[in-house]
Design a protein around this motif. Structure first.
Motif, mmCIF file in Angstrom:
data_model
loop_
_atom_site.group_PDB
_atom_site.id
_atom_site.type_symbol
_atom_site.label_atom_id
_atom_site.label_comp_id
_atom_site.label_asym_id
_atom_site.label_seq_id
_atom_site.Cartn_x
_atom_site.Cartn_y
_atom_site.Cartn_z
ATOM 1 N N LEU A 132 0.824 -1.210 0.000
ATOM 2 C CA LEU A 132 0.000 0.000 0.000
ATOM 3 C C LEU A 132 0.858 1.260 0.000
ATOM 4 N N LEU A 133 2.086 1.135 0.481
ATOM 5 C CA LEU A 133 3.010 2.267 0.511
ATOM 6 C C LEU A 133 4.034 2.191 -0.617
ATOM 7 N N HIS A 134 3.836 1.211 -1.518
ATOM 8 C CA HIS A 134 4.747 1.027 -2.657
ATOM 9 C C HIS A 134 6.188 0.818 -2.186
ATOM 10 N N ILE A 135 6.336 0.035 -1.118
ATOM 11 C CA ILE A 135 7.653 -0.266 -0.569
ATOM 12 C C ILE A 135 8.151 -1.584 -1.149
ATOM 13 N N ASP A 136 9.381 -1.598 -1.620
ATOM 14 C CA ASP A 136 10.008 -2.814 -2.132
ATOM 15 C C ASP A 136 10.316 -3.719 -0.944
ATOM 16 N N THR A 137 9.616 -4.843 -0.847
ATOM 17 C CA THR A 137 9.783 -5.728 0.302
ATOM 18 C C THR A 137 10.869 -6.778 0.095
ATOM 19 N N SER A 138 11.483 -6.800 -1.069
ATOM 20 C CA SER A 138 12.462 -7.849 -1.361
ATOM 21 C C SER A 138 13.715 -7.723 -0.503
ATOM 22 N N THR A 139 13.977 -6.531 0.029
ATOM 23 C CA THR A 139 15.181 -6.322 0.834
ATOM 24 C C THR A 139 14.939 -6.530 2.331
ATOM 25 N N LEU A 140 13.706 -6.793 2.713
ATOM 26 C CA LEU A 140 13.384 -6.931 4.132
ATOM 27 C C LEU A 140 13.649 -8.346 4.622
ATOM 28 N N THR A 141 13.880 -8.468 5.912
ATOM 29 C CA THR A 141 14.160 -9.761 6.525
ATOM 30 C C THR A 141 12.876 -10.346 7.098
ATOM 31 N N PRO A 142 12.420 -11.481 6.584
ATOM 32 C CA PRO A 142 11.196 -12.091 7.126
ATOM 33 C C PRO A 142 11.460 -12.773 8.459
ATOM 34 N N ARG A 143 10.386 -13.084 9.167
ATOM 35 C CA ARG A 143 10.468 -13.850 10.407
ATOM 36 C C ARG A 143 9.586 -15.078 10.275
ATOM 37 N N ALA A 144 9.963 -16.118 10.955
ATOM 38 C CA ALA A 144 9.080 -17.284 11.029
ATOM 39 C C ALA A 144 7.832 -16.892 11.812
ATOM 40 N N PRO A 145 6.696 -17.536 11.547
ATOM 41 C CA PRO A 145 5.464 -17.206 12.285
ATOM 42 C C PRO A 145 5.685 -17.288 13.791
ATOM 43 N N ASP A 146 5.160 -16.264 14.491
ATOM 44 C CA ASP A 146 5.276 -16.206 15.944
ATOM 45 C C ASP A 146 3.974 -16.643 16.594
ATOM 46 N N ASN A 147 4.080 -16.975 17.889
ATOM 47 C CA ASN A 147 2.892 -17.254 18.707
ATOM 48 C C ASN A 147 2.074 -18.394 18.126
ATOM 49 N N THR A 148 2.756 -19.433 17.643
ATOM 50 C CA THR A 148 2.073 -20.570 17.041
ATOM 51 C C THR A 148 1.540 -21.514 18.120
ATOM 52 N N ALA A 149 0.651 -22.423 17.724
ATOM 53 C CA ALA A 149 0.021 -23.332 18.686
ATOM 54 C C ALA A 149 1.028 -24.337 19.232
ATOM 55 N N PRO A 150 0.935 -24.661 20.525
ATOM 56 C CA PRO A 150 1.813 -25.676 21.115
ATOM 57 C C PRO A 150 1.349 -27.071 20.725
ATOM 58 N N PRO A 151 2.144 -28.089 21.030
ATOM 59 C CA PRO A 151 1.716 -29.463 20.753
ATOM 60 C C PRO A 151 0.434 -29.812 21.515
ATOM 61 N N GLN A 152 -0.320 -30.760 20.960
ATOM 62 C CA GLN A 152 -1.587 -31.147 21.570
ATOM 63 C C GLN A 152 -1.399 -31.627 23.010
ATOM 64 N N GLY A 153 -0.288 -32.286 23.287
ATOM 65 C CA GLY A 153 -0.060 -32.778 24.644
ATOM 66 C C GLY A 153 -0.026 -31.662 25.668
ATOM 67 N N LYS A 154 0.559 -30.531 25.301
ATOM 68 C CA LYS A 154 0.606 -29.401 26.234
ATOM 69 C C LYS A 154 -0.761 -28.730 26.359
ATOM 70 N N ILE A 155 -1.517 -28.714 25.269
ATOM 71 C CA ILE A 155 -2.883 -28.190 25.344
ATOM 72 C C ILE A 155 -3.707 -29.041 26.304
ATOM 73 N N ASP A 156 -3.589 -30.345 26.186
ATOM 74 C CA ASP A 156 -4.322 -31.250 27.080
ATOM 75 C C ASP A 156 -3.878 -31.063 28.530
ATOM 76 N N ALA A 157 -2.581 -30.862 28.739
ATOM 77 C CA ALA A 157 -2.064 -30.678 30.091
ATOM 78 C C ALA A 157 -2.586 -29.388 30.714
ATOM 79 N N MET A 158 -2.663 -28.322 29.918
ATOM 80 C CA MET A 158 -3.171 -27.055 30.440
ATOM 81 C C MET A 158 -4.650 -27.156 30.769
ATOM 82 N N LEU A 159 -5.413 -27.828 29.929
ATOM 83 C CA LEU A 159 -6.844 -27.985 30.196
ATOM 84 C C LEU A 159 -7.046 -28.796 31.473
#
Length: 262
Positions: free
Chosen positions: A211-238
């Motif tokens: 939207l700002l006409h910025i060239d994004t090819s020079t930027l450094t990406p990041r891996a997705p943050d705040n992703t879901a934990p394994p199901q075992g930890k979800i079960d343990a928290m519940l």
């Protein structure tokens, strides 16, 4: 020349929604702040805490006092923008209010009024600027699942994921909220960007910067943050939430589990 810069100024507001890649967007903006500095000013939650808290408060109270606080804090944030003339990128999901499922909220139905207050205040401060509201969205099933895990991390919720999804199904129509925002601010461009359609390394940040006409090819990406934990930890928290632990002991146990990347 100054008048031309002011006329060309853009204000891109990314107010969420929660669990739609917002954390990754914000951390990528922060990591690339120096590269982006010549093109735009970046404002994240730490730079507008009072405004974010006012939006969250209004989503609960719906009071005119809290709405006036949104307008006041937005005006204070925008003070001087027109004089500097630099494009602005604002990103925080808290601008949409509290996540549904918190404080008794069942939807983002306060968001259209919050957005109207925001853009009115920004327009008063920078009347020649072009404002764009850029919402990231997500398909209902994965969004509900992600919200459930977030609640599980933060609160003593005792529903399982299926029970939560059934009860909160009505909150997942994010496109409907975006349409209501567009009705509330008919003179403002409102964009809904599905997370599933963001297939570049920068994810949902790429169309925002386009939207700002910025060239994004020079930027450094990041891996997705705040992703879901394994199901075992979800079960343990519940199980922990459903246990007979006192609230104090539960908080200690929860913090221990969170240190294990829950």
């Amino acid at each position: 020349m100054a008048a031309e810069q002011t006329a060309a100024m853009r204000i891109i507001i990314h107010p969420g929604f929660h669990k739609t890649g917002t954390t990754t967007v914000q951390k990528t903006l922060r990591a690339n702040r120096e590269a982006l500095r010549p093109r735009c000013r970046i404002i994240l939650r730490p730079g507008m805490v009072a405004l974010c808290e006012a939006a969250r408060a209004y989503s609960i109270s719906r009071s005119q006092t809290d709405l006036a606080m949104i307008q006041y804090e937005a005006a204070a944030l925008a003070d001087g923008w027109a004089a500097r003339g630099k494009d602005i990128v604002i990103s925080s999901e808290d601008l949409a209010g509290h996540m549904p499922g918190r404080r008794g909220l069942t939807s983002y139905d306060a968001t259209p009024r919050i957005m109207k207050a925001l853009v009115q205040s920004f327009a008063a401060a920078a009347p020649d600027a072009e404002q764009v509201l850029y919402f990231t969205t997500r398909a209902a099933a994965p969004w509900l699942r992600s919200c459930y895990v977030q609640h599980l991390r933060a609160t003593r919720i005792t529903q399982d994921a299926d029970e939560y999804a059934t009860e909160m199904a009505g909150s997942a129509n994010l496109d409907q909220i975006v349409a209501q925002v567009a009705e509330a601010v008919p003179d403002i461009r409102v964009i809904a960007q599905p997370l599933e359609a963001c297939n570049t390394p920068l994810g949902p940040l790429a169309p925002l910067l386009d939207l700002l006409h910025i060239d994004t090819s020079t930027l450094t990406p990041r891996a997705p943050d705040n992703t879901a934990p394994p199901q075992g930890k979800i079960d343990a928290m519940l199980a922990m939430n459903r246990s007979a632990l006192s609230d104090a002991d539960w908080r200690v146990a929860k913090d221990t589990l969170k240190r294990e990347d829950f």
